[in-house]
Design an enzyme around this catalytic site. Structure first.
Site, PDB file in Angstrom:
ATOM      1  N   GLN A   1      -5.888 -11.465 -15.633  1.00  0.00           N
ATOM      2  CA  GLN A   1      -5.803 -12.642 -14.948  1.00  0.00           C
ATOM      3  C   GLN A   1      -6.818 -13.635 -15.386  1.00  0.00           C
ATOM      4  OE1 GLN A   1      -4.784 -10.517 -11.270  1.00  0.00           O
ATOM      5  NE2 GLN A   1      -3.219 -12.441 -11.118  1.00  0.00           N
TER       6      GLN A   1
ATOM      7  N   HIS B   1       4.161 -13.466 -24.812  1.00  0.00           N
ATOM      8  CA  HIS B   1       4.461 -14.109 -26.061  1.00  0.00           C
ATOM      9  C   HIS B   1       5.676 -14.059 -26.549  1.00  0.00           C
ATOM     10  CE1 HIS B   1      -0.179 -13.271 -27.159  1.00  0.00           C
ATOM     11  NE2 HIS B   1      -0.127 -14.424 -26.488  1.00  0.00           N
TER      12      HIS B   1
ATOM     13  N   ASP C   1      -3.886 -15.913 -22.658  1.00  0.00           N
ATOM     14  CA  ASP C   1      -4.660 -15.904 -23.935  1.00  0.00           C
ATOM     15  C   ASP C   1      -6.160 -16.395 -23.702  1.00  0.00           C
ATOM     16  OD1 ASP C   1      -2.162 -15.170 -25.165  1.00  0.00           O
ATOM     17  OD2 ASP C   1      -2.123 -16.733 -26.450  1.00  0.00           O
TER      18      ASP C   1
ATOM     19  N   ARG D   1     -15.015  -6.639  -6.728  1.00  0.00           N
ATOM     20  CA  ARG D   1     -13.839  -6.014  -7.192  1.00  0.00           C
ATOM     21  C   ARG D   1     -13.117  -6.714  -8.530  1.00  0.00           C
ATOM     22  NH1 ARG D   1      -7.728  -5.354  -5.857  1.00  0.00           N
ATOM     23  NH2 ARG D   1      -7.410  -3.747  -6.919  1.00  0.00           N
TER      24      ARG D   1
ATOM     25  N   HIS E   1      -4.972  -2.281 -13.848  1.00  0.00           N
ATOM     26  CA  HIS E   1      -4.470  -3.418 -13.143  1.00  0.00           C
ATOM     27  C   HIS E   1      -3.639  -3.986 -14.027  1.00  0.00           C
ATOM     28  CE1 HIS E   1      -5.462  -6.507  -9.461  1.00  0.00           C
ATOM     29  NE2 HIS E   1      -4.063  -6.780 -10.138  1.00  0.00           N
TER      30      HIS E   1
ATOM     31  N   ASN F   1      -3.978  -0.279  -9.253  1.00  0.00           N
ATOM     32  CA  ASN F   1      -3.700  -1.428  -8.372  1.00  0.00           C
ATOM     33  C   ASN F   1      -2.116  -1.710  -8.219  1.00  0.00           C
ATOM     34  OD1 ASN F   1      -4.650  -3.822  -6.906  1.00  0.00           O
ATOM     35  ND2 ASN F   1      -2.882  -4.747  -8.319  1.00  0.00           N
ATOM     36  N   GLU F   2      -1.818  -1.175  -6.917  1.00  0.00           N
ATOM     37  CA  GLU F   2      -0.282  -1.548  -6.483  1.00  0.00           C
ATOM     38  C   GLU F   2       0.792  -1.128  -7.555  1.00  0.00           C
ATOM     39  OE1 GLU F   2       0.874  -4.987  -4.398  1.00  0.00           O
ATOM     40  OE2 GLU F   2      -1.166  -5.941  -4.108  1.00  0.00           O
TER      41      GLU F   2
ATOM     42  N   ASN G   1      -3.904  -3.680  -0.053  1.00  0.00           N
ATOM     43  CA  ASN G   1      -3.765  -5.082  -0.272  1.00  0.00           C
ATOM     44  C   ASN G   1      -2.832  -5.453   0.573  1.00  0.00           C
ATOM     45  OD1 ASN G   1      -5.471  -4.742  -2.603  1.00  0.00           O
ATOM     46  ND2 ASN G   1      -3.755  -5.130  -3.917  1.00  0.00           N
TER      47      ASN G   1
ATOM     48  N   TYR H   1      -1.157  -9.192   2.411  1.00  0.00           N
ATOM     49  CA  TYR H   1      -0.817 -10.482   2.147  1.00  0.00           C
ATOM     50  C   TYR H   1       0.069 -10.969   3.184  1.00  0.00           C
ATOM     51  CZ  TYR H   1      -2.949 -10.704  -2.351  1.00  0.00           C
ATOM     52  OH  TYR H   1      -3.820 -10.336  -3.582  1.00  0.00           O
TER      53      TYR H   1
ATOM     54  N   GLU I   1      -7.456  -6.571  -0.973  1.00  0.00           N
ATOM     55  CA  GLU I   1      -6.975  -7.873  -1.349  1.00  0.00           C
ATOM     56  C   GLU I   1      -6.667  -8.730  -0.071  1.00  0.00           C
ATOM     57  OE1 GLU I   1      -4.201  -8.613  -4.759  1.00  0.00           O
ATOM     58  OE2 GLU I   1      -5.369  -7.073  -6.100  1.00  0.00           O
TER      59      GLU I   1
HETATM   60  C1  PNW Z   1      -1.164  -8.971  -6.179  1.00  0.00           C
HETATM   61  N1  PNW Z   1       4.941  -9.357  -3.889  1.00  0.00           N
HETATM   62  O1  PNW Z   1       0.075  -8.864  -6.558  1.00  0.00           O
HETATM   63  C2  PNW Z   1      -1.957  -8.125  -7.450  1.00  0.00           C
HETATM   64  O2  PNW Z   1      -2.747  -7.072  -7.136  1.00  0.00           O
HETATM   65  C3  PNW Z   1      -2.736  -9.362  -7.910  1.00  0.00           C
HETATM   66  O3  PNW Z   1      -3.108  -9.298  -9.335  1.00  0.00           O
HETATM   67  C4  PNW Z   1      -2.172 -10.777  -7.727  1.00  0.00           C
HETATM   68  O4  PNW Z   1      -2.543 -11.842  -8.264  1.00  0.00           O
HETATM   69  C5  PNW Z   1      -2.040 -10.872  -6.264  1.00  0.00           C
HETATM   70  O5  PNW Z   1      -1.671  -9.820  -5.348  1.00  0.00           O
HETATM   71  C6  PNW Z   1      -1.470 -12.191  -5.633  1.00  0.00           C
HETATM   72  O6  PNW Z   1      -0.130 -12.164  -6.006  1.00  0.00           O
HETATM   73  C7  PNW Z   1       1.102  -8.887  -5.878  1.00  0.00           C
HETATM   74  O7  PNW Z   1       5.729 -10.091  -4.506  1.00  0.00           O
HETATM   75  C8  PNW Z   1       2.284  -9.569  -6.615  1.00  0.00           C
HETATM   76  O8  PNW Z   1       4.955  -8.964  -2.823  1.00  0.00           O
HETATM   77  C9  PNW Z   1       3.518  -9.736  -5.870  1.00  0.00           C
HETATM   78  C10 PNW Z   1       3.613  -9.182  -4.698  1.00  0.00           C
HETATM   79  C11 PNW Z   1       2.608  -8.721  -3.922  1.00  0.00           C
HETATM   80  C12 PNW Z   1       1.329  -8.518  -4.684  1.00  0.00           C
END
Ligand code: PNW
Length: 478
Positions: free
Chosen positions: A26, A46, A59, A84, A130, A175-176, A317, A319, A386
């Site tokens: 990223q 690509h 890129d 991290r 990741h 990661n996830e 993680n 959100y 996260e």
């Molecule tokens: C995580 N969802 O991705 C990743 O660990 C990161 O690389 C990413 O940039 C960050 O969260 C923000 O998106 C996710 O659809 C992507 O629920 C999608 C989901 C959750 C986490």
């Protein structure tokens, strides 16, 4: 850890750690420089740019391959305890195989980062994977769908521990996996973009991830832990699932949702084997669909034992939250992970949205999620690896993000003090606006903005950077 000092609900415990996160694909750019091998995201962007919202790729991205000194200066400015970041496997091993030779320039890059972090008194939390698998492995042997990857990954992990381990306080293997197995091997919206074997490959991916994780943990435990004194674990998706109504059925649906998501990986690692509800449902549906064996692969007793207890903490993680409603099981027909779960999900209209369709602002979810993990998974030590908010465009006065952090941290403190969850640290996603996977550059998670048409990729602090800096400095919410 919270109870040896005077409880002040606004103040974080004295040994609580604050950090901030990025990931190699990223931010780094330099996708084909200095001997780096192609990864599945290079290839995917690509060849399938139509699958990326703005048809972009990474890129160049934030050009952190050339600008890591600037980035570390930002970390210093924020005052964070740890950083991290992740290693690009094909930057170190261009084909993915240790035996094909190490790319010394790649090793130097991460050596430089680790040394500079060390000089600045910032601890390193390093993710081995990741999502940027060497493309060569995908083409040559099928990547995560072939179980021989377990040994290939273990050799890469061993090399990384050997070279970098003295300077790494926290390792995380993956990661996830919930997200990349689901999106990469079931829906096809993420690299490598497969969607042709639904309800099968997704579980094979998860199975090989769990075995790879355990193999890497075992190597660290036996060979490196004593000398390097770090900790190692995995980072899991933790989307809180709230029952739609206070009925037994909706509670059951929400619980099942969590077991198919967080439990898929946490259960084998913490309690041993897959959640029973996954074993039962996928097994039963597979039989009805005419499969000879369950689409959910089975662990041998030996494997169950090898995978159990391979964590020193759990990386979480978090959100957002989803509302979950019971529904009748999807009729037997096309196999899919969605049908295996068979619940209805939705977001409440009252939840504030963000620059990402899946990310609704639900601050109490972080508390409920942590509490649920404590209760269901033997009260593990947790690090929030996260947490963050995306804007749909470049905004420097990012009030929404500041409020997001303020509210989520308020509820995190309630988890620490009121629910007594063992939460040892917290990580902001992300340091920089960066390449947000299939959203390209259209979703901006950074505390620092980047104008991606600026060849210098100048980093510009948002208001949220100052907000976070004050929290890290005072160790309290204001
Ligand atoms: C995580 N969802 O991705 C990743 O660990 C990161 O690389 C990413 O940039 C960050 O969260 C923000 O998106 C996710 O659809 C992507 O629920 C999608 C989901 C959750 C986490």
């Amino acid at each position: 850890l919270a109870f040896t000092h005077k409880v002040n609900a606004q103040e974080f415990p004295p040994d609580f750690k604050f950090g901030i996160a990025t990931a190699s694909y990223q931010i780094e750019g330099a996708w084909n420089e200095d001997g780096k091998g192609e990864n599945i995201w290079d290839h995917f962007t690509h060849t399938s740019s139509d699958k990326i919202f703005d048809h972009s790729n990474a890129d160049v991205a934030c050009d952190s391959y050339h600008k890591y000194e600037t980035d570390i200066a930002l970390l210093k400015e924020l005052g964070v305890d740890f950083y991290r970041f992740s290693l690009s496997w094909p930057r170190i091993l261009p084909t993915g195989y240790v035996d094909d030779g190490v790319n010394q320039a790649g090793v130097e890059y991460y050596n430089n980062i680790l040394n500079l972090l060390d000089q600045n008194g910032i601890e390193a939390m390093v993710t081995l994977y990741h999502w940027d698998l060497p493309q060569h492995l995908h083409e040559r042997m099928g990547g995560w769908l072939n179980e021989t990857i377990v040994d290939i990954f273990a050799k890469y992990a061993d090399l990384a521990f050997h070279i970098f381990g003295e300077r790494v306080k926290y390792w995380t293997t993956f990661n996830e996996p919930y997200i990349f197995c689901q999106y990469g091997y079931e829906n096809g919206t993420y690299a490598p973009g497969l969607a042709s074997n639904r309800g099968v490959d997704v579980y094979v991916c998860g199975h090989n991830i769990l075995k790879s994780h355990a193999a890497a943990y075992d190597i660290y435990d036996k060979t490196y832990r004593k000398k390097q004194k770090g900790k190692i674990s995995i980072v899991l998706t933790a989307i809180w699932a709230k029952p739609s109504t206070y009925t037994r059925k909706d509670f059951e649906a929400a619980e099942r949702n969590l077991q198919f998501q967080f439990g898929w990986f946490a259960h084998p690692i913490i309690k041993g084997n897959y959640p029973q509800v996954m074993i039962n449902r996928i097994g039963e549906r597979s039989t009805k669909e005419g499969f000879k064996k369950s689409r959910l692969p089975k662990f041998t007793n030996e494997e169950v034992r090898q995978i159990k207890d391979t964590y020193d903490f759990i990386g979480v993680n978090h959100y957002t939250t989803t509302m979950v409603k019971w529904m009748d099981d999807v009729q037997i027909g096309e196999p899919s992970a969605f049908n295996d779960l068979s619940v209805e999900e939705y977001y409440k209209d009252s939840w504030k949205s963000s620059g990402s369709a899946w990310l609704k602002v639900v601050p109490y979810g972080i508390r409920d999620m942590c509490k649920w993990i404590k209760k269901n998974y033997n009260n593990p030590s947790i690090i929030i690896t996260e947490n963050g908010y995306s804007d749909p465009k470049l905004i420097l006065h990012d009030f929404n993000r500041t409020i997001f952090y303020k509210e989520y941290l308020k509820y995190l403190l309630q988890a620490v003090y009121d629910d007594r969850v063992d939460i040892q640290g917290y990580t902001v996603w992300s340091l920089l606006d960066n390449f947000e996977w299939n959203q390209g550059y259209s979703a901006k998670f950074g505390l620092y903005a980047i104008n991606f048409t600026d060849p210098n990729r100048t980093r510009i602090p948002k208001d949220s950077a100052n907000f976070y800096k004050a929290i890290v400095k005072t160790r309290r919410l204001k």
